[in-house]
Design an enzyme around this catalytic site. Structure first.
Site, mmCIF file in Angstrom:
data_model
loop_
_atom_site.group_PDB
_atom_site.id
_atom_site.type_symbol
_atom_site.label_atom_id
_atom_site.label_comp_id
_atom_site.label_asym_id
_atom_site.label_seq_id
_atom_site.Cartn_x
_atom_site.Cartn_y
_atom_site.Cartn_z
ATOM 1 N N CYS A 183 0.805 -1.225 0.000
ATOM 2 C CA CYS A 183 0.000 0.000 0.000
ATOM 3 C C CYS A 183 0.837 1.272 0.000
ATOM 4 O O CYS A 183 0.296 2.362 -0.207
ATOM 5 C CB CYS A 183 -0.943 -0.008 1.201
ATOM 6 S SG CYS A 183 -2.104 -1.393 1.195
ATOM 7 N N HIS A 207 -8.853 3.996 -2.143
ATOM 8 C CA HIS A 207 -7.520 3.457 -1.930
ATOM 9 C C HIS A 207 -7.090 2.534 -3.074
ATOM 10 O O HIS A 207 -6.960 1.326 -2.898
ATOM 11 C CB HIS A 207 -7.490 2.716 -0.591
ATOM 12 C CG HIS A 207 -6.151 2.214 -0.163
ATOM 13 N ND1 HIS A 207 -4.952 2.749 -0.599
ATOM 14 C CD2 HIS A 207 -5.810 1.182 0.681
ATOM 15 C CE1 HIS A 207 -3.945 2.092 -0.043
ATOM 16 N NE2 HIS A 207 -4.441 1.130 0.727
#
Length: 397
Positions: free
Chosen positions: A84, A344
């Site tokens: 991430c 995201h």
């Protein structure tokens, strides 16, 4: 001493629910974000000397395929994957190339084309990179699926046991970030919720409800990084934003030795990286005005307050209650809506954070503008693990 590096152009797409835009593949996402960043900088792609392209789910040279939409100039293109924190890792590498004098202008670009639902494994014939973390956590909290909310939810539970933090305090972070995203046209969600609605949403892993969890998303972000002479040559000082400090830190012994869910989700990495960035930039937490941090789950935002030094360890819940993390408070945290509401898309997240903070420091963030913002801080984490923390300030102040 390393040379200075500046963000001279940023661009991003609107973040979308996976599959919502029919036939929207990653080359088109990258073209949109990259073209916007080049236009913002006022330069042609031919002036870019290296490109670092981040994505988590994709084939081996998807980075080349994506930037070929901007031009075929023969420059080095490096594919980047750091879970991430992929987008900010591409930013870190581009900045390093400029600061080290290898090039005078570099592109950091990130994208993600995701599948709906919780994240899953791509390869089933080898050990998963998070296995060591998951096994360590399973000794502390009974294992549950999906893994990501389990890990960050367990960290929240630990914080509640240690410090008396409440489910309502975590939920208030969801309220704040959804409210902030109402003014962000790039956000995947722009709905505003009351506290009781956040708490009443379907539970994912206590204390987390669905409205406190980041969604899967499609989208792209980009930033153009340049050196001081390039900024001067092109007359970009008025819009350039200096990268005043930047650090990448990976897992430390304490990640596993602490026997702590909070450590396993990266609080120690964040603490070390933040300390290094404050020292580089000659600032402290009290000097920062606006922050984009990795709120993949509301529990992680609260834990990160403490790791960044916004408050003492164990005081994150009180900081939430004080109102000091939104407009009118000491800092505005995640004015974009954060990962929870902006979305995201893994490879793009760190570069979307960079774009938001660049707009904030230029004073061009529209309805979500933080008044008088002069110092910005970015935090982007990927478990398994890496964290990138970056400090920014305008070049002309």
């Amino acid at each position: 001493m390393a040379a200075k590096a500046y963000v001279i152009g940023v661009g991003m797409t609107k973040f979308e629910k996976p599959g919502r835009r029919e036939d929207w593949d990653y080359p088109a996402m990258a073209r949109e974000a990259g073209t916007n960043a080049l236009a913002d900088a006022g330069i042609e792609y031919s002036r870019v000397r290296q490109a670092y392209v981040g994505y988590v789910y994709g084939e081996s040279t998807s980075g080349q395929r994506s930037v070929y939409e901007l031009g075929l100039t023969g420059i080095p293109v490096v594919n980047v994957n750091n879970n991430c924190s992929t987008g900010s890792t591409a930013l870190f590498l581009a900045t390093q190339a400029v600061r080290g004098g290898a090039v005078d202008c570099a592109l950091a670009l990130g994208f993600e084309k995701m599948q709906p639902g919780s994240l899953g494994a791509t390869f089933e014939d080898r050990e998963q990179p998070m296995m060591r973390h998951l096994l360590a956590l399973a000794e502390l909290e009974e294992f549950a699926m999906p893994p990501a909310p389990y890990m960050f939810g367990a960290a929240g539970r630990e914080h509640m046991r240690r410090y008396g933090t409440t489910a309502e305090q975590f939920a208030k972070i969801g309220v704040k970030n959804h409210r902030h995203s109402a003014n962000n046209p790039y956000a995947q969600f722009q709905d505003v919720y009351e506290l009781d609605e956040i708490l009443a949403a379907p539970e994912v892993y206590a204390p987390l409800t669905r409205l406190q969890c980041s969604p899967t998303s499609d989208g792209s972000g980009a930033a153009i990084i340049a050196g001081e002479s390039f900024v001067d040559e092109h007359g970009l000082a008025d819009q350039a934003v200096e990268i005043a400090g930047q650090s990448m830190v990976t897992d430390l012994p304490g990640t596993f030795e602490d026997r702590s869910a909070i450590s396993l989700v990266g609080a120690g990495m964040t603490r070390v990286a933040a300390r290094q960035v404050y020292e580089q930039a000659g600032i402290g937490p009290s000097d920062v005005d606006v922050i984009e941090l990795h709120d993949c789950f509301s529990t992680n935002e609260l834990i990160t307050y403490e790791a960044l030094g916004l408050c003492a360890e164990g005081e994150g819940g009180k900081l939430v209650d004080s109102g000091d993390t939104t407009y009118g408070g000491r800092w505005v945290v995640n004015p974009s809506g954060g990962l929870i509401s902006k979305g995201h898309p893994l490879g793009a997240t760190g570069l979307a954070q960079c774009a938001e903070l660049t707009w904030q420091l230029r004073g061009t963030a529209g309805g979500r503008q933080v008044p008088g913002a002069e110092v910005a801080l970015q935090h982007n984490i990927g478990l398994g693990g890496a964290v990138v923390v970056t400090a920014y300030r305008p070049a002309n102040r």
